[in-house]
Design a protein around this motif. Structure first.
Motif, PDB file in Angstrom:
ATOM      1  N   GLN A  40      30.198  40.718  47.085  1.00  0.00           N
ATOM      2  CA  GLN A  40      30.511  40.009  45.839  1.00  0.00           C
ATOM      3  C   GLN A  40      29.979  38.577  45.979  1.00  0.00           C
ATOM      4  O   GLN A  40      30.664  37.705  46.520  1.00  0.00           O
ATOM      5  N   GLN A  41      28.792  38.340  45.475  1.00  0.00           N
ATOM      6  CA  GLN A  41      28.163  37.037  45.680  1.00  0.00           C
ATOM      7  C   GLN A  41      28.924  35.893  45.007  1.00  0.00           C
ATOM      8  O   GLN A  41      29.073  34.813  45.574  1.00  0.00           O
ATOM      9  N   GLU A  42      29.433  36.130  43.808  1.00  0.00           N
ATOM     10  CA  GLU A  42      30.170  35.069  43.118  1.00  0.00           C
ATOM     11  C   GLU A  42      31.444  34.725  43.872  1.00  0.00           C
ATOM     12  O   GLU A  42      31.810  33.548  44.025  1.00  0.00           O
ATOM     13  N   LEU A  43      32.124  35.745  44.367  1.00  0.00           N
ATOM     14  CA  LEU A  43      33.324  35.503  45.178  1.00  0.00           C
ATOM     15  C   LEU A  43      32.957  34.729  46.438  1.00  0.00           C
ATOM     16  O   LEU A  43      33.686  33.825  46.861  1.00  0.00           O
ATOM     17  N   ALA A  44      31.825  35.066  47.041  1.00  0.00           N
ATOM     18  CA  ALA A  44      31.374  34.359  48.239  1.00  0.00           C
ATOM     19  C   ALA A  44      31.203  32.868  47.963  1.00  0.00           C
ATOM     20  O   ALA A  44      31.613  32.018  48.759  1.00  0.00           O
TER      21      ALA A  44
END
Length: 218
Positions: A40-44
């Motif tokens: 999950q790039q946005e969560l990262a």
């Protein structure tokens, strides 16, 4: 963040703090959480922006390494000050990013020794996997001149590169062992039973022995 807080273990924090890390989350449990969350790039991005070490470690495990830009990774490396976070960022993100070679060259000449150690870590990766165009003799010259007086984390990274050159490149093995013997870097480093000492002459000799044993066993 609430789940990470629940994973906080005072005993783990005490052990981690001895190694310069400022979190109390068991890394096995953190990896299990990352496995459940998946990529999950946005969560990262959100986790990294918390400036919390455990959250940033989790960010590294759920991100897409190739999604980061060169300047973004450079900024992340300069704020990843604890050893484990720095190590994970380099190994799990930067090494898999298309800007890794550009960053290797820039970081290797950086005045910040922690950033420079990341450059050496990337160089060690190339020594093992893609040594073409590397000046191995020149690297040994720098190590011979600078490793003794380097700050701890930079010394560790340079020593790893020294050992890797000796392990992977037989034509430089004798010189690499000789440099290690004369500089004594990490010679007295406490090594748990069953583990190989990071002292380069011992490390090189043991890994070469294992390589030969595997070849003879085929």
């Amino acid at each position: 963040m609430a789940e990470l807080a629940e994973l906080e273990d005072p005993r783990a924090r005490k052990v981690n703090e001895k190694h310069g890390d400022d979190h109390g989350v068991n890394l096995g449990k953190l990896r299990a959480l990352a496995k459940r969350l998946k990529t999950q790039q946005e969560l990262a991005h959100q986790l990294w922006d918390t400036d919390d070490t455990a959250a940033r470690l989790l960010a590294i495990r759920v991100c897409r390494p190739r999604a980061y830009g060169r300047d973004e990774l450079d900024a992340m490396a300069r704020t990843a000050r604890t050893p484990k976070l720095h190590d994970w960022l380099v190994n799990y993100v930067v090494k898999k990013n298309p800007h890794s070679e550009e960053l290797r060259l820039a970081w290797s000449a950086d005045p910040d020794p922690v950033v420079t150690s990341a450059g050496w870590a990337l160089t060690t990766e190339r020594v093992a996997k893609k040594p073409e165009s590397l000046d191995l003799a020149g690297l040994l010259d720098v190590i011979e001149t600078e490793m003794s007086n380097a700050p701890d984390r930079l010394q560790w990274a340079m020593n790893h590169c020294l050992a890797q050159i000796g392990i992977e490149h037989a034509e430089y093995r004798t010189r690499a062992i000789d440099i290690g013997e004369r500089l004594h870097a990490l010679k007295d480093y406490p090594t748990p039973p069953g583990c190989t000492s990071p002292f380069a002459p011992v490390w090189i000799t043991e890994m070469v022995r294992r390589q030969h044993a595997m070849q003879e066993g085929r």
